[in-house]
Design a protein around this motif. Sequence first.
Motif, mmCIF file in Angstrom:
data_model
loop_
_atom_site.group_PDB
_atom_site.id
_atom_site.type_symbol
_atom_site.label_atom_id
_atom_site.label_comp_id
_atom_site.label_asym_id
_atom_site.label_seq_id
_atom_site.Cartn_x
_atom_site.Cartn_y
_atom_site.Cartn_z
ATOM 1 N N TYR A 69 0.866 -1.182 0.000
ATOM 2 C CA TYR A 69 0.000 0.000 0.000
ATOM 3 C C TYR A 69 0.904 1.233 0.000
ATOM 4 N N SER A 71 -0.034 4.221 -1.137
ATOM 5 C CA SER A 71 -0.816 5.460 -1.071
ATOM 6 C C SER A 71 -2.178 5.151 -0.465
ATOM 7 N N LEU A 72 -2.871 6.200 -0.074
ATOM 8 C CA LEU A 72 -4.242 6.094 0.392
ATOM 9 C C LEU A 72 -5.191 6.392 -0.762
ATOM 10 N N SER A 73 -6.430 5.995 -0.623
ATOM 11 C CA SER A 73 -7.423 6.288 -1.658
ATOM 12 C C SER A 73 -7.640 7.786 -1.750
ATOM 13 N N PRO A 78 -12.667 9.118 0.340
ATOM 14 C CA PRO A 78 -11.451 8.296 0.414
ATOM 15 C C PRO A 78 -11.454 7.288 1.557
ATOM 16 N N LYS A 81 -13.526 4.357 0.545
ATOM 17 C CA LYS A 81 -12.788 3.539 -0.424
ATOM 18 C C LYS A 81 -11.744 2.665 0.274
ATOM 19 N N ASN A 82 -11.052 3.240 1.255
ATOM 20 C CA ASN A 82 -10.085 2.447 2.018
ATOM 21 C C ASN A 82 -10.765 1.250 2.678
ATOM 22 N N LYS A 85 -11.665 -1.513 0.161
ATOM 23 C CA LYS A 85 -10.481 -2.289 -0.210
ATOM 24 C C LYS A 85 -10.128 -3.303 0.882
#
Length: 298
Positions: A69, A71-73, A78, A81-82, A85
């Motif tokens: 990982y 990066s973050l969404s 966001p 989205k995280n 996932k």
Amino acid sequence: MKTILFEGPSHTYLPEIPAYMRYLETAHPDFKAYNSLDLDDYHPKEFDVIWRFMGLDASGEGRYVVHEYNSLSAGRWPVVKNSVKMMLNKRPDQRVFLNKIVRKGFPFRDDVPYQYRDMGIAAQFFEAPLKPEYDFVYAGSVHRGPEVIAILDYFAQSARDATVLIIGDASEEARERFKDAKNITFTGRIPYEKVASYVARGRYGLNLVPDQYPYNVQTATKVLEYCALGMPIVSMKYRWIEGFANRRNGKFFWLEPDFSNLTLNALENYEFSTPNVEDRRWRELIDKSGVFECLTSL
């Protein structure tokens, strides 16, 4: 000989993949590394290790699977989205996170081993000599956010005595918008191995990141590269860049939100200090991270 495949998105260049592959050539010569973008067709189970840059991985196929990982969404919702996932991704054998903030954004509650591996810097940025032809250089997509277009408007309308080189993707719409601005030059996308020589053509490195999650907590690769070149840095102020400057005793020129303080005279009279980032060379950084220690037991 054992094999490892690095799987990254086709639409994004990840400098860590060639850095990993070069590292493995000498640190783990018993492993043959492949980049999925170089292969026409393959099956994950053909390789001893599948190293996936996330994304989604609902299948989890592979003998030994690593989820990285870096990066973050981003975009709308966001955090949601995280969470999606986390729910959809299959449990891997190992995880790698960019830093503690990214890991906090993906708070998995299991016992999968993990390491941190922050962004490194390619050797070309330490080796390229500075040859300023432009007052400013910006390395990155014009479409990362409205801040880039806003500062180009400022150069085109209020700072026409300053020249700026834009390295990276720029749409026809952006080129058309600034076609009459003789002080703005677009290079378009160029091969990564030539990026340092282009960035070195600027006197000041521009870093345009909004103070907005998740961008404000993630490592700015272009800042590291500017530092390796020894360039003075002109930046918007936000969480990561302030912490980086404080930890490294850097002194950057902070932009006002409307760029009203951005003048060549102000910069010439400013006392810059560019941090030393020798410890961010890829080999040293990967060594320290321990991300490949798992290979010794396979």
